[in-house]
Design an enzyme around this catalytic site. Structure first.
Site, PDB file in Angstrom:
ATOM      1  N   PRO A 191       0.157   7.319   2.419  1.00  0.00           N
ATOM      2  CA  PRO A 191       0.451   6.334   3.473  1.00  0.00           C
ATOM      3  C   PRO A 191       0.034   4.964   2.970  1.00  0.00           C
ATOM      4  O   PRO A 191      -1.084   4.788   2.487  1.00  0.00           O
ATOM      5  CB  PRO A 191      -0.457   6.780   4.631  1.00  0.00           C
ATOM      6  CG  PRO A 191      -1.601   7.499   3.981  1.00  0.00           C
ATOM      7  CD  PRO A 191      -1.035   8.126   2.720  1.00  0.00           C
ATOM      8  N   MET A 192       0.934   3.990   3.042  1.00  0.00           N
ATOM      9  CA  MET A 192       0.571   2.626   2.613  1.00  0.00           C
ATOM     10  C   MET A 192       1.151   1.618   3.594  1.00  0.00           C
ATOM     11  O   MET A 192       2.379   1.506   3.741  1.00  0.00           O
ATOM     12  CB  MET A 192       1.089   2.358   1.195  1.00  0.00           C
ATOM     13  CG  MET A 192       0.294   3.109   0.131  1.00  0.00           C
ATOM     14  SD  MET A 192       0.757   2.662  -1.552  1.00  0.00           S
ATOM     15  CE  MET A 192       2.267   3.595  -1.744  1.00  0.00           C
ATOM     16  N   ALA A 193       0.235   0.898   4.263  1.00  0.00           N
ATOM     17  CA  ALA A 193       0.648  -0.118   5.226  1.00  0.00           C
ATOM     18  C   ALA A 193       1.502  -1.160   4.516  1.00  0.00           C
ATOM     19  O   ALA A 193       1.172  -1.593   3.413  1.00  0.00           O
ATOM     20  CB  ALA A 193      -0.586  -0.768   5.846  1.00  0.00           C
ATOM     21  N   GLN A 236       0.582   8.919  10.485  1.00  0.00           N
ATOM     22  CA  GLN A 236      -0.856   8.628  10.532  1.00  0.00           C
ATOM     23  C   GLN A 236      -1.175   7.672  11.681  1.00  0.00           C
ATOM     24  O   GLN A 236      -0.486   6.664  11.861  1.00  0.00           O
ATOM     25  CB  GLN A 236      -1.307   7.992   9.219  1.00  0.00           C
ATOM     26  CG  GLN A 236      -2.819   7.821   9.166  1.00  0.00           C
ATOM     27  CD  GLN A 236      -3.294   7.095   7.917  1.00  0.00           C
ATOM     28  OE1 GLN A 236      -3.087   5.904   7.778  1.00  0.00           O
ATOM     29  NE2 GLN A 236      -3.945   7.810   7.027  1.00  0.00           N
ATOM     30  N   CYS A 284      -9.492   3.295   6.363  1.00  0.00           N
ATOM     31  CA  CYS A 284      -9.036   1.905   6.192  1.00  0.00           C
ATOM     32  C   CYS A 284     -10.243   0.958   6.119  1.00  0.00           C
ATOM     33  O   CYS A 284     -11.064   0.906   7.033  1.00  0.00           O
ATOM     34  CB  CYS A 284      -8.111   1.483   7.334  1.00  0.00           C
ATOM     35  SG  CYS A 284      -7.538  -0.214   7.105  1.00  0.00           S
ATOM     36  N   LYS A 290      -7.676  11.625   6.776  1.00  0.00           N
ATOM     37  CA  LYS A 290      -7.801  10.975   5.471  1.00  0.00           C
ATOM     38  C   LYS A 290      -9.068  10.127   5.446  1.00  0.00           C
ATOM     39  O   LYS A 290      -9.294   9.303   6.334  1.00  0.00           O
ATOM     40  CB  LYS A 290      -6.568  10.113   5.191  1.00  0.00           C
ATOM     41  CG  LYS A 290      -6.570   9.495   3.809  1.00  0.00           C
ATOM     42  CD  LYS A 290      -5.161   9.143   3.374  1.00  0.00           C
ATOM     43  CE  LYS A 290      -5.132   8.439   2.035  1.00  0.00           C
ATOM     44  NZ  LYS A 290      -5.603   7.064   2.092  1.00  0.00           N
ATOM     45  N   GLY A 348      -6.138   8.939  -5.270  1.00  0.00           N
ATOM     46  CA  GLY A 348      -6.779   7.885  -6.055  1.00  0.00           C
ATOM     47  C   GLY A 348      -6.491   7.985  -7.533  1.00  0.00           C
ATOM     48  O   GLY A 348      -6.872   8.958  -8.182  1.00  0.00           O
TER      49      GLY A 348
HETATM   50  C1  LIG Z   1      -0.848  -1.504   0.059  1.00  0.00           C
HETATM   51  C2  LIG Z   1      -1.661  -0.303   0.464  1.00  0.00           C
HETATM   52  C3  LIG Z   1      -1.664   0.091   1.788  1.00  0.00           C
HETATM   53  C4  LIG Z   1      -2.403   1.219   2.180  1.00  0.00           C
HETATM   54  N1  LIG Z   1      -2.339   1.635   3.483  1.00  0.00           N
HETATM   55  C5  LIG Z   1      -2.944   2.787   3.843  1.00  0.00           C
HETATM   56  C6  LIG Z   1      -2.782   3.315   5.159  1.00  0.00           C
HETATM   57  O1  LIG Z   1      -2.055   2.760   5.997  1.00  0.00           O
HETATM   58  N2  LIG Z   1      -3.443   4.466   5.448  1.00  0.00           N
HETATM   59  C7  LIG Z   1      -4.228   5.121   4.542  1.00  0.00           C
HETATM   60  O2  LIG Z   1      -4.807   6.160   4.857  1.00  0.00           O
HETATM   61  N3  LIG Z   1      -4.374   4.662   3.284  1.00  0.00           N
HETATM   62  C8  LIG Z   1      -3.753   3.519   2.911  1.00  0.00           C
HETATM   63  N4  LIG Z   1      -3.846   3.091   1.622  1.00  0.00           N
HETATM   64  C9  LIG Z   1      -4.611   3.888   0.638  1.00  0.00           C
HETATM   65  C10 LIG Z   1      -3.681   4.856  -0.111  1.00  0.00           C
HETATM   66  O3  LIG Z   1      -3.128   5.804   0.775  1.00  0.00           O
HETATM   67  C11 LIG Z   1      -4.430   5.596  -1.247  1.00  0.00           C
HETATM   68  O4  LIG Z   1      -5.442   6.408  -0.723  1.00  0.00           O
HETATM   69  C12 LIG Z   1      -5.043   4.603  -2.244  1.00  0.00           C
HETATM   70  O5  LIG Z   1      -4.127   3.577  -2.586  1.00  0.00           O
HETATM   71  C13 LIG Z   1      -5.507   5.315  -3.528  1.00  0.00           C
HETATM   72  O6  LIG Z   1      -4.452   5.951  -4.160  1.00  0.00           O
HETATM   73  P1  LIG Z   1      -3.636   5.309  -5.437  1.00  0.00           P
HETATM   74  O7  LIG Z   1      -4.647   5.029  -6.512  1.00  0.00           O
HETATM   75  O8  LIG Z   1      -2.663   6.403  -5.792  1.00  0.00           O
HETATM   76  O9  LIG Z   1      -2.988   4.060  -4.953  1.00  0.00           O
HETATM   77  C14 LIG Z   1      -3.157   1.949   1.221  1.00  0.00           C
HETATM   78  C15 LIG Z   1      -3.143   1.530  -0.108  1.00  0.00           C
HETATM   79  C16 LIG Z   1      -2.405   0.421  -0.502  1.00  0.00           C
HETATM   80  C17 LIG Z   1      -2.404   0.016  -1.954  1.00  0.00           C
END
Ligand SMILES: Cc1cc2nc3c(=O)[nH]c(=O)nc-3n(C[C@H](O)[C@H](O)[C@H](O)COP(=O)(O)O)c2cc1C
Length: 352
Positions: free
Chosen positions: A24-26, A78, A108, A147, A209
């Protein structure tokens, strides 16, 4: 025995066809992004975090996050908030909209969210965190996942004491991003903590991560015993990373493939958000798609300066003329919007 990335697994009775979860990514995880992720091999996709207060007040933009497509399922939506009863109501709306899972955000780190007692704050407020999970799990039939980050401060192990309590309260799966809230995205994700969490709970754990390649995904699955890996930033403007991790692709995409996929994504985003919102939303994606040495930097900067999406498309096709055929092929293979969009139930609009 290490798990095969291509094998299916379950969160309670929800079958998930691969070990890859799209994060999930905002500001990123729109429906177009999720459907694309499923096409490239993600077994489960997730909406960005949705405010339970926004759902409670029937905010139109927030309700838009509940528009779900058949071809993106299985899908988790989420939610975030700090009031158990409001979270339970939001979860009911998420279930009614057709989600297969309700995911709760306890990670978050952004101040706008933590100052309201939501997101990562709940990592160190176990009573409230458990009350939220119990209220949500008690209000829906679909499984509830949570999460987490590791804790608020660097070195914190809060997730390890909280995780088992959340499972007792009703969580059917946990995802751990083992960075602290203070860390934001600096340093690296310490997946030794993920391995410890797997030992402590008897529900599936997802490792989030720094999963950037198939090699790293296999390593993390082996070292932690997690049921799946979650892929976030590596998939931004780069669905081919999902394909590589899934074992479906071995080579980098051609320029033509990149442009065809980007234009498909742009058109889907316009249908989802409307032209005006999509124009601003898409700007960050140009750099993500066209970077990684695929196109020269000045070209990306030129696209960002163009005012209409029509001009952006024209410029893209001029730079990669063969892309139009690739796009036509992609568009002909995909089901039309009318075939895949689930209607939002009337009750979601408060009966009107
Ligand atoms: C731009 C952005 C927005 C994110 N938004 C959320 C979110 O809405 N909810 C959430 O649980 N995690 C959010 N995350 C965290 C990611 O889901 C993930 O746990 C984190 O980026 C680590 O994984 P990665 O190294 O594969 O990016 C966000 C991360 C990024 C970079």
């Amino acid at each position: 025995m290490p798990v095969e990335i291509e094998s299916s697994w379950h969160i309670r009775d929800v079958e998930i066809p691969s070990r890859i979860v799209l994060a999930p990514m905002a500001g990123v995880s729109v429906q177009a992004f999720r459907r694309q992720g499923r096409r490239f091999g993600a077994g489960l996709v997730c909406s960005e975090m949705v405010s339970c207060a926004g759902l409670q007040h029937r905010n139109e933009r927030t309700l838009g996050y509940l528009r779900i497509g058949r071809d993106e399922r299985p899908l988790a939506v989420q939610i975030f908030g700090s009031e158990p009863a409001v979270m339970a109501d939001a979860a009911r709306m998420v279930e009614a909209a057709g989600a297969d899972l309700v995911d709760i955000n306890f990670g978050c780190p952004v101040r706008k969210v933590t100052k309201t007692g939501a997101g990562a704050t709940l990592l160190e407020d176990p009573d409230r965190a458990c009350a939220i999970v119990a209220a949500v799990a008690g209000s829906v039939d679909v499984p509830v996942s949570v999460k987490l980050r590791r804790g608020l401060r660097n070195g914190s192990r809060a997730a390890l004491s909280l995780g088992p309590k959340l499972v007792e309260a009703g969580a059917a799966s946990l995802t751990l991003h083992p960075r602290s809230a203070t860390q934001m995205y600096t340093g690296s994700a310490d997946h030794t903590l993920t391995a410890e969490l797997v030992e402590l709970v008897d529900v599936p754990v997802v490792a989030s991560g720094d999963i950037v390649s198939r090699g790293r995904a296999i390593e993390v699955l082996e070292e932690t015993g997690a049921s799946a890996v979650m892929v976030g930033r590596a998939a931004q403007g780069n669905p081919w990373a999902i394909g590589e991790i899934a074992g479906l692709l071995e080579t980098e995409p051609t320029r033509e493939e990149v442009v065809a996929e980007l234009v498909l994504f742009m058109r889907a985003t316009v249908r989802e958000l409307g032209e005006q919102r999509a124009t601003g939303f898409l700007k960050k994606f140009y750099g993500w798609y066209l970077g990684r040495g695929r196109f020269p930097k000045p070209f990306k900067q030129e696209l960002v300066r163009l005012t209409t999406l029509g001009e952006v498309e024209d410029r893209l096709f001029a730079a990669a003329p063969g892309a139009a055929d690739g796009l036509a092929a992609l568009e002909s293979e995909l089901p039309g919007e009318e075939d895949v969009l689930l209607d939002l139930p009337i009750s979601i609009y408060g009966g009107g």
